[in-house]
Design a protein around this motif. Structure first.
Motif, mmCIF file in Angstrom:
data_model
loop_
_atom_site.group_PDB
_atom_site.id
_atom_site.type_symbol
_atom_site.label_atom_id
_atom_site.label_comp_id
_atom_site.label_asym_id
_atom_site.label_seq_id
_atom_site.Cartn_x
_atom_site.Cartn_y
_atom_site.Cartn_z
ATOM 1 N N GLU A 94 -56.818 11.117 -5.590
ATOM 2 C CA GLU A 94 -57.989 10.732 -6.373
ATOM 3 C C GLU A 94 -58.112 11.632 -7.601
ATOM 4 O O GLU A 94 -58.132 12.863 -7.501
ATOM 5 N N VAL A 138 -54.477 7.839 -1.228
ATOM 6 C CA VAL A 138 -55.857 8.326 -1.243
ATOM 7 C C VAL A 138 -55.943 9.830 -1.423
ATOM 8 O O VAL A 138 -57.023 10.358 -1.708
ATOM 9 N N VAL A 162 -59.715 4.187 -4.580
ATOM 10 C CA VAL A 162 -59.112 5.388 -5.150
ATOM 11 C C VAL A 162 -58.782 5.103 -6.611
ATOM 12 O O VAL A 162 -58.391 3.992 -6.969
ATOM 13 N N THR A 207 -56.095 3.012 3.880
ATOM 14 C CA THR A 207 -55.925 4.460 3.802
ATOM 15 C C THR A 207 -54.526 4.914 4.218
ATOM 16 O O THR A 207 -54.155 6.060 3.982
#
Length: 214
Positions: free
Chosen positions: A113, A110, A49, A64
């Motif tokens: 982004e 995440v 990311v 994640t």
């Protein structure tokens, strides 16, 4: 009436029998997905990311499940953002993402982004304080200081919300422009808690900056 010896059970024997029968009730198939008992635990899923933090693009490879708060503190070492309750209730972890304040402990890294993230380190420096930081110093808007980074980030976003005409629960005219009054500020800052109780000074600091920018 005396119990015949062949039917007499001690407390220890009864507990052993109970434990044994309880274990029989759990089907082996039900334990198959329990880590360490059935199938082996799956490895964590990682991904890359990238986002812009305080004007600098940062790329990370993260599990994640890592929150934005932990990404900032543990991976980028921006420890100005504090971990308080870790449940989105105290506001100590408030940062500004794409111009809006959020609780970093409730958001996965995440999910951001390409986002622009501003932490307390990105607002100003000791030699060049942001007006809100200077106002907190001027009005003594802190005591222990733990909640202060979140308070300041939230306060900066609050004045922007008011300027953009975003109403709060106490805004009387939803079609007009709200003012940076003490009532508006108290309502909008209610998600940022100060255990030291410096609320009146915090309000004064935000009013000061709001008046300067009006």
């Amino acid at each position: 009436m005396n119990t015949p010896p062949e039917f007499a059970l001690s407390r220890r024997t009864l507990l052993k029998l109970g434990a044994g029968s309880a274990s029989v009730l759990v089907a082996p198939s039900a334990m198959a997905d329990v880590p360490g008992i059935g199938a082996p635990a799956r490895a964590p899923v990682t991904t890359e990311v990238a986002f812009k933090v305080n004007g600098r693009v940062r790329a990370l490879k993260l599990d994640t499940r890592v929150t934005l708060l932990d990404a900032l503190r543990e991976h980028l070492h921006l420890t100005g953002t504090k971990k308080g309750c870790d449940h989105g209730q105290c506001g100590a972890c408030t940062v500004i993402v794409d111009g809006r304040r959020i609780n970093a402990c409730l958001s996965l890294a995440v999910m951001h982004e390409g986002a622009e993230i501003t932490t307390i380190e990105g607002l100003g420096s000791p030699d060049d304080l942001h007006p809100m930081q200077a106002a907190f110093v001027k009005h003594d808007g802190y005591q222990c200081g733990y909640c202060t980074p979140g308070q300041i980030c939230s306060a900066v976003a609050v004045l922007k919300e008011i300027k953009q005409g975003i109403p709060s629960h106490v805004t009387a005219d939803l079609t007009g422009r709200s003012e940076a009054s003490a009532e508006e500020i108290r309502e909008r800052m209610s998600g940022n808690l100060c255990r030291c109780g410096a609320y009146s000074n915090i309000i004064e600091a935000i009013e000061d900056v709001g008046g300067q920018r009006a």
